[in-house]
Structure formats: structure tokens, C-alpha cells
Motif scaffolding. Structure first.
Motif, PDB file in Angstrom:
ATOM      1  N   GLY A  40       9.210   6.743  13.842  1.00 19.68           N
ATOM      2  CA  GLY A  40       7.797   6.961  13.551  1.00 19.68           C
ATOM      3  C   GLY A  40       7.596   8.135  12.620  1.00 19.68           C
ATOM      4  N   ASP A  41       6.371   8.634  12.624  1.00 22.17           N
ATOM      5  CA  ASP A  41       6.057   9.771  11.763  1.00 22.17           C
ATOM      6  C   ASP A  41       5.093  10.715  12.489  1.00 22.17           C
ATOM      7  OD1 ASP A  41       3.511   8.634  11.608  1.00 22.17           O
ATOM      8  OD2 ASP A  41       3.898   7.722   9.676  1.00 22.17           O
ATOM      9  N   VAL A  42       4.952  11.893  11.925  1.00 17.92           N
ATOM     10  CA  VAL A  42       3.977  12.873  12.435  1.00 17.92           C
ATOM     11  C   VAL A  42       3.273  13.485  11.224  1.00 17.92           C
ATOM     12  CG1 VAL A  42       5.228  13.412  14.556  1.00 17.92           C
ATOM     13  CG2 VAL A  42       5.707  14.730  12.511  1.00 17.92           C
ATOM     14  N   HIS A  43       2.057  13.976  11.462  1.00 17.45           N
ATOM     15  CA  HIS A  43       1.303  14.665  10.417  1.00 17.45           C
ATOM     16  C   HIS A  43       1.220  16.136  10.805  1.00 17.45           C
ATOM     17  CE1 HIS A  43      -0.044  11.053   8.275  1.00 17.45           C
ATOM     18  NE2 HIS A  43       0.034  10.491   9.461  1.00 17.45           N
ATOM     19  N   ALA A  44       1.723  16.996   9.924  1.00 16.47           N
ATOM     20  CA  ALA A  44       1.738  18.433  10.215  1.00 16.47           C
ATOM     21  C   ALA A  44       1.704  19.209   8.902  1.00 16.47           C
ATOM     22  CB  ALA A  44       2.997  18.791  11.002  1.00 16.47           C
ATOM     23  N   PRO A  45       1.170  20.428   8.923  1.00 17.21           N
ATOM     24  CA  PRO A  45       1.055  21.220   7.690  1.00 17.21           C
ATOM     25  C   PRO A  45       2.378  21.830   7.226  1.00 17.21           C
ATOM     26  CG  PRO A  45       0.161  22.445   9.544  1.00 17.21           C
ATOM     27  CD  PRO A  45       0.504  21.076  10.038  1.00 17.21           C
ATOM     28  N   ASP A  46       3.347  22.023   8.153  1.00 19.09           N
ATOM     29  CA  ASP A  46       4.618  22.633   7.747  1.00 19.09           C
ATOM     30  C   ASP A  46       5.767  22.099   8.610  1.00 19.09           C
ATOM     31  OD1 ASP A  46       4.322  23.918  10.198  1.00 19.09           O
ATOM     32  OD2 ASP A  46       3.838  25.867   9.319  1.00 19.09           O
ATOM     33  N   ARG A  47       6.990  22.502   8.276  1.00 21.34           N
ATOM     34  CA  ARG A  47       8.192  22.005   8.935  1.00 21.34           C
ATOM     35  C   ARG A  47       8.225  22.380  10.425  1.00 21.34           C
ATOM     36  NH1 ARG A  47      12.612  20.032   6.734  1.00 21.34           N
ATOM     37  NH2 ARG A  47      11.998  20.796   4.676  1.00 21.34           N
ATOM     38  N   GLU A  48       7.851  23.595  10.732  1.00 21.07           N
ATOM     39  CA  GLU A  48       7.881  24.068  12.115  1.00 21.07           C
ATOM     40  C   GLU A  48       6.958  23.243  13.011  1.00 21.07           C
ATOM     41  OE1 GLU A  48       7.000  28.135  14.660  1.00 21.07           O
ATOM     42  OE2 GLU A  48       7.212  28.269  12.482  1.00 21.07           O
ATOM     43  N   MET A  49       5.750  22.983  12.541  1.00 18.11           N
ATOM     44  CA  MET A  49       4.800  22.181  13.317  1.00 18.11           C
ATOM     45  C   MET A  49       5.279  20.723  13.398  1.00 18.11           C
ATOM     46  SD  MET A  49       2.330  23.922  14.611  1.00 18.11           S
ATOM     47  CE  MET A  49       1.062  22.750  14.943  1.00 18.11           C
TER      48      MET A  49
END
Length: 125
Positions: free
Chosen positions: A19-28
Motif C-alpha cells: 500500500g501507500d501512506v501520505h506524509a510530509p517527510d520520511r520520518e512521518m
């Protein structure tokens, strides 16, 4: 930003896209991937990759790898006529005669006696 998540169920297995995720940066993105995809099933490891870094190689692009079809290893396309089969049979007979100690090709064969004289089977005697 969108991140693709690949999960490995147990050590030694392949990583599979889950799947995928939506996040502003790599850590999140890593944190969201652990929460959303790491807890659902037993997970050995996760790969979290920016979606724009994933590249597809389709069938047209795989031609660089050479032939994967090994049909050239099988002798299925040779055209052999009956005369060749007869030649092979004659050759096998000749080889068997040589290995058996016989000399082929004429009706009269000569053999050596213990005293070193030559005896002839096919002549007047």
C-alpha cells in the motif's frame, strides 16, 4: 507527499507492495507505515519509498537482458533426411565392429595364429 510501502512477512521472504501512506517527510512516512501496514500482519521489515522514486520496467524495456527463452538448447529444429539416419547406423555398426575386434568390409577375414602365421577364411585352402 505519497510514499509506497513494501512489507516482508518473515526473514527470507520477498518484500511485496502492501500500500501507500501520505506524509510530509520520511520520518512521518515511516511512522505511518508502521502503524498502517506493520501491525496488520506479522512483519519482519518495511521499505518506505517516495512514490516518484519507484520506476516501472515493462516487457518492452526488459529486452536488454537477452533471451530468457532457452529453446536453442533443444535440437527440435534440425532437418534430417533418411540418408543421414542410414549414415549414422553404418557408423555405429563400424564402431561396434572395431570395438569388438572385428574388421569389417570384406568377406574374407584374416586372423593370426599363435605361431605368427596368417590363416585365411575366405580363400582356397
Amino acid at each position: 507527499m505519497r510514499w509506497e510501502v513494501f512489507r516482508q512477512g518473515k526473514r527470507g521472504d520477498y518484500h511485496k507492495h502492501c500500500g501507500d501512506v501520505h506524509a510530509p517527510d520520511r520520518e512521518m512516512a515511516t511512522l505511518f507505515a508502521q502503524i498502517q501496514h506493520g501491525r496488520r500482519m506479522t512483519t519482519n521489515s518495511l521499505w518506505v519509498v517516495p512514490s516518484d522514486e519507484v520506476t516501472e520496467i515493462d516487457a518492452d524495456d526488459t529486452a536488454f537482458g537477452g533471451r530468457t527463452d532457452k529453446a536453442y538448447r533443444w535440437a527440435t529444429t534440425y532437418n534430417v533426411d533418411a540418408s543421414f539416419a542410414q549414415e549414422v547406423a553404418d557408423s555405429e555398426r563400424e564402431q561396434a565392429a572395431v570395438e569388438g575386434g572385428e574388421v569389417g568390409g570384406s568377406d574374407a577375414t584374416e586372423t593370426s595364429t599363435a605361431s605368427g602365421e596368417t590363416a585365411s577364411d575366405g580363400g582356397d585352402g
